[in-house]
Design a protein around this motif. Sequence first.
Motif, PDB file in Angstrom:
ATOM      1  N   ALA A   1      97.097 -21.911  42.750  1.00 58.30           N
ATOM      2  CA  ALA A   1      95.949 -21.031  42.967  1.00 58.30           C
ATOM      3  C   ALA A   1      95.433 -21.134  44.395  1.00 58.30           C
TER       4      ALA A   1
ATOM      5  N   VAL B   1      89.464 -13.679  45.317  1.00 60.41           N
ATOM      6  CA  VAL B   1      90.089 -14.354  44.171  1.00 60.41           C
ATOM      7  C   VAL B   1      90.920 -13.305  43.440  1.00 60.41           C
ATOM      8  N   ARG B   2      92.228 -13.531  43.351  1.00 54.23           N
ATOM      9  CA  ARG B   2      93.086 -12.562  42.674  1.00 54.23           C
ATOM     10  C   ARG B   2      93.410 -13.070  41.272  1.00 54.23           C
ATOM     11  N   LEU B   3      92.957 -12.323  40.296  1.00 53.88           N
ATOM     12  CA  LEU B   3      93.167 -12.699  38.911  1.00 53.88           C
ATOM     13  C   LEU B   3      94.496 -12.126  38.428  1.00 53.88           C
ATOM     14  N   PRO B   4      95.358 -12.958  37.842  1.00 54.73           N
ATOM     15  CA  PRO B   4      96.644 -12.448  37.361  1.00 54.73           C
ATOM     16  C   PRO B   4      96.475 -11.269  36.410  1.00 54.73           C
TER      17      PRO B   4
ATOM     18  N   VAL C   1      95.072  -8.596  36.804  1.00 53.81           N
ATOM     19  CA  VAL C   1      93.812  -7.862  36.983  1.00 53.81           C
ATOM     20  C   VAL C   1      93.671  -7.374  38.415  1.00 53.81           C
TER      21      VAL C   1
ATOM     22  N   LEU D   1      88.846  -9.892  42.714  1.00 58.96           N
ATOM     23  CA  LEU D   1      87.597 -10.131  41.999  1.00 58.96           C
ATOM     24  C   LEU D   1      86.384  -9.536  42.694  1.00 58.96           C
TER      25      LEU D   1
ATOM     26  N   TYR E   1      82.099  -6.259  42.353  1.00 62.60           N
ATOM     27  CA  TYR E   1      83.090  -6.942  41.543  1.00 62.60           C
ATOM     28  C   TYR E   1      84.183  -5.986  41.082  1.00 62.60           C
ATOM     29  N   PHE E   2      85.402  -6.509  41.034  1.00 64.83           N
ATOM     30  CA  PHE E   2      86.606  -5.759  40.677  1.00 64.83           C
ATOM     31  C   PHE E   2      86.710  -4.471  41.495  1.00 64.83           C
TER      32      PHE E   2
ATOM     33  N   VAL F   1      91.859 -17.678  46.254  1.00 63.40           N
ATOM     34  CA  VAL F   1      92.468 -18.193  45.034  1.00 63.40           C
ATOM     35  C   VAL F   1      93.555 -17.220  44.567  1.00 63.40           C
ATOM     36  N   PHE F   2      94.757 -17.751  44.298  1.00 68.67           N
ATOM     37  CA  PHE F   2      95.933 -16.910  43.995  1.00 68.67           C
ATOM     38  C   PHE F   2      96.062 -15.813  45.050  1.00 68.67           C
ATOM     39  N   ASN F   3      95.788 -16.161  46.286  1.00 74.80           N
ATOM     40  CA  ASN F   3      95.652 -15.164  47.347  1.00 74.80           C
ATOM     41  C   ASN F   3      96.030 -15.786  48.690  1.00 74.80           C
TER      42      ASN F   3
END
Length: 286
Positions: free
Chosen positions: A30, A226-229, A231, A234, A241-242, A272-274
């Motif tokens: 992450a 923050v990259r959400l798997p 999705v 963030l 948001y989003f 994060v994840f980015n």
Amino acid sequence: MTTAVRKKKRKRLLIFLIVLAMLAVAAFFALWQRLTVSRFELSFADLPDAFDGFRIVQITDLHCERFGEGQRELCDKIASLEPDILVITGDMLDQDLLDPEPTRELCAAFAGKIPMYAVTGNHDLWVARSEFRKLLDIYEEYGVTLLRGGAAEITRGGETIYLHGEDDPAHWGSDTVGYLTENPISVTPVENAFNILLYHRANAFPALSSLGFDLVIAGHMHGGQVRLPFVGGLVSPTREYFPDYTAGLYTENGTQMIVGRGLGNAVSVPRVFNPPELVLITLNRS
């Protein structure tokens, strides 16, 4: 303590250690900050034949970040991609760090070797005038063409494409599209030609996509931080948001846009994840 109780405790400890190890691995990936490259092959019917296979590397949102001594890791990675041009889509500076040297090291490495073009980002324009002057001096010293409401002609094999650029707008807030609808950018595409627009803010795309550019190259969104798997991003720099337009390829009104996730970080929240990203765009004639 009976044997059965000991076995039960050992099993619980084993499960705890496995879960802990899995969390450690997840956290490592992450927060992994190794430099990455995203590659895009884009096709255009009106691209001149001479530019079929033309390679563009995008650098965006450096925020004074360094990748090895003298930017060696970053420069070696860029050189390995064999670009025809480099495009810088803003926020090389940072209003808090105020260190122009990472940009100087990067530009110096490619001066006289690869044509470089740039536009400003919000952080570049937020710093004191004296700090911004340092950035302008670096671009001038190393031959970076700064597009502030103008266009550059790129000629190859007797054919030409046009690279346009505009300063980041004075407006700050969530309604960038509304601002640009009332205060349009000053550059317009050249008729009957292939036109690329460099613009810092990807979230302005709804106001840009109807102007007739073939391709927009943008940054600013930091991949949503923050990259959400499954999705995506963030949060945007203006705390929506989003948000839309955080990374990758988008198409609206016949215009394609590439959004780079950027190289640096402008906030206290880690990426994060980015991981930091360079973008390689290859133009193809369809």
